[in-house]
Design a protein around this motif. Structure first.
Motif, PDB file in Angstrom:
ATOM      1  N   ASP A  66     137.317  90.649  -5.285  1.00 35.29           N
ATOM      2  CA  ASP A  66     136.371  89.830  -4.513  1.00 35.29           C
ATOM      3  C   ASP A  66     137.061  88.585  -3.956  1.00 35.29           C
ATOM      4  O   ASP A  66     136.764  88.144  -2.834  1.00 35.29           O
ATOM      5  N   TYR A  67     137.975  88.032  -4.733  1.00 31.12           N
ATOM      6  CA  TYR A  67     138.749  86.876  -4.269  1.00 31.12           C
ATOM      7  C   TYR A  67     139.632  87.271  -3.077  1.00 31.12           C
ATOM      8  O   TYR A  67     139.688  86.559  -2.067  1.00 31.12           O
ATOM      9  N   HIS A 310     134.408  83.883  -9.066  1.00 29.53           N
ATOM     10  CA  HIS A 310     134.036  85.266  -8.754  1.00 29.53           C
ATOM     11  C   HIS A 310     133.659  86.106  -9.969  1.00 29.53           C
ATOM     12  O   HIS A 310     133.350  87.285  -9.809  1.00 29.53           O
TER      13      HIS A 310
END
Length: 421
Positions: A66-67, A310
């Motif tokens: 996600d990062y 995240h």
């Protein structure tokens, strides 16, 4: 994180089902890949006897993805990670992996966890030509490039680890009676093989096994006490490390514990033991990634930041570090495979090797070595804190020596996202 339900009947890929195959290479269709997305999956024990600690691995990997996605993805594609709970039950593993491949049409299976669980899907993944990357287990089964050309390990194999633990015992605990408890599968057998390669056949006084379906280890620990064992090597998942140490305390048995990296993460064990966490004092373990409490380490600083932004600021431990390290390596591999990614190109990229990341020991990937990390460093719990001591060691799963590995780890890139070399 719950198991992803199967798509409704009659629904094609896309919303409600797996992604449609996307053209990426000369008009060829590649499962799990579109111009904007690449879908990979895993099987993990989010519940069941191995969930302690391990349930945190896949969410940490997803947080790293996600990062990366928030920073533009990889070659313009976002990574979608489908996490399936198999409860550390091999029958469940086969079911959920079939769903990932046949319904969700994942590009690859990444970091599927467990020796008994993942062993049962090797042939299925091979026959479907699905890259089987960075299995979360140190079984030597993943290092069979002639038989399973698309399967690669990540963890140091258990024989390497057994040799490193035994090398410590030989150098520092000479003359003491050594005993062994291992999981009743390749994990335990390979670990014991490594111990005996260093100490010699017959040097282990008592050898015991356990199965994850039976949480009573009093007979095994009682046998160690009766035999006067002074050193106990544990090839155990975290729940059974905690059970062994807690049971020993109830029986008034206090050996020196030498514990496989698989079950040696102090924060995980302390949570399992609760008020009995001080029993971990003096435990010697192994690891090959930055220690979760080393706040001066740039990788720990990066992963802590990602965990906050995240991963819901989940409790940070060695499983978090492990999961994000797997994610970092996978992003490196995707970059190396190029924009027109195919399954074949990903496998070729892993085999070319040369990857560097958080690991303290070398990654050994090549065309004829699919085994992952090649060494470890020893740790000790002192004053309730787990810390490294001594050098990093590397060895092989055969009769090679245990020797120091002196190369310094690399620092992460400034923004925490690897770039194509």
């Amino acid at each position: 994180m719950s198991q992803t339900p199967p798509p409704p009947p009659g629904r094609p890929g896309g919303a409600g089902g797996g992604p449609p195959d996307g053209p990426t290479s000369g008009g060829r269709s590649v499962p799990g890949v579109t111009d904007t997305e690449i879908v990979v999956g895993t099987h993990m024990p989010l519940t069941g006897p191995a969930s302690a600690g391990y349930s945190k691995i896949a969410p940490a990997t997803k947080a790293y993805f996600d990062y990366v996605n928030a920073n533009g993805g990889v070659h313009g594609r976002k990574i979608t990670y489908k996490i399936m709970d198999d409860g550390y039950n091999p029958a469940n593993t086969q079911q959920v992996v079939r769903q990932l491949v046949l319904q969700d049409k994942v590009f690859a299976v990444l970091n599927g966890l467990g020796t008994p669980t993942h062993s049962g899907v090797l042939d299925f993944l091979k026959s479907n030509r699905v890259p089987d990357l960075f299995v979360a287990s140190g079984s030597r089964s993943w290092d069979q490039p002639e038989t399973y050309p698309g399967t690669f390990g990540f963890n140091p194999d258990y024989t390497v680890e057994g040799k490193i633990l035994a090398n410590y015992a030989k150098a520092n605990l000479a003359g003491q009676k050594v005993c062994f408890l291992g999981q009743d599968d390749d994990f335990g057998r390979d670990s014991l093989a490594g111990v005996e390669k260093v100490l010699g056949a017959g040097a282990v006084t008592v050898k015991q096994t356990y199965v994850t379906s039976n949480t009573n280890v009093a007979p095994q620990i009682g046998a160690f006490k009766a035999a006067g064992c002074q050193v106990v090597v544990l090839a155990t998942v975290p729940g059974f490390t905690a059970l062994s140490i807690g049971t020993a305390a109830r029986l008034g048995f206090k050996p020196q514990w030498l514990v496989s990296n698989v079950g040696a993460d102090q924060p995980t064990l302390a949570k399992q033991l609760g008020a009995a966490a001080p029993l971990l004092e003096g435990m010697v373990g192994t690891n090959y990634l930055p220690m979760q409490n080393d706040t001066a380490n740039p990788w720990i600083q990066l992963f802590t930041k990602i965990n906050k932004t995240h991963n819901g600021d989940a409790p940070f431990d060695g499983n978090t570090v492990y999961g994000m390290s797997v994610g970092y390596l996978f992003v490196q591999v995707l970059l190396a495979a190029g924009k027109d990614v195919t399954r074949e190109k990903v496998i070729d990229a892993v085999q070319k090797g040369g990857f560097q990341g958080p690991g303290l020991a070398p990654l050994r990937f090549s065309a004829d070595d699919h085994s992952g990390y090649g060494g470890q460093r020893l740790s000790r719990v002192s004053g309730g804190v787990q810390s490294y001591f001594g050098p990093t060691y590397e060895t092989d799963e055969r009769d090679g020596p245990v020797k120091e590995y002196t190369a310094a780890p690399v620092a992460p890139p400034a923004n925490g996202v690897p770039t194509a070399s």
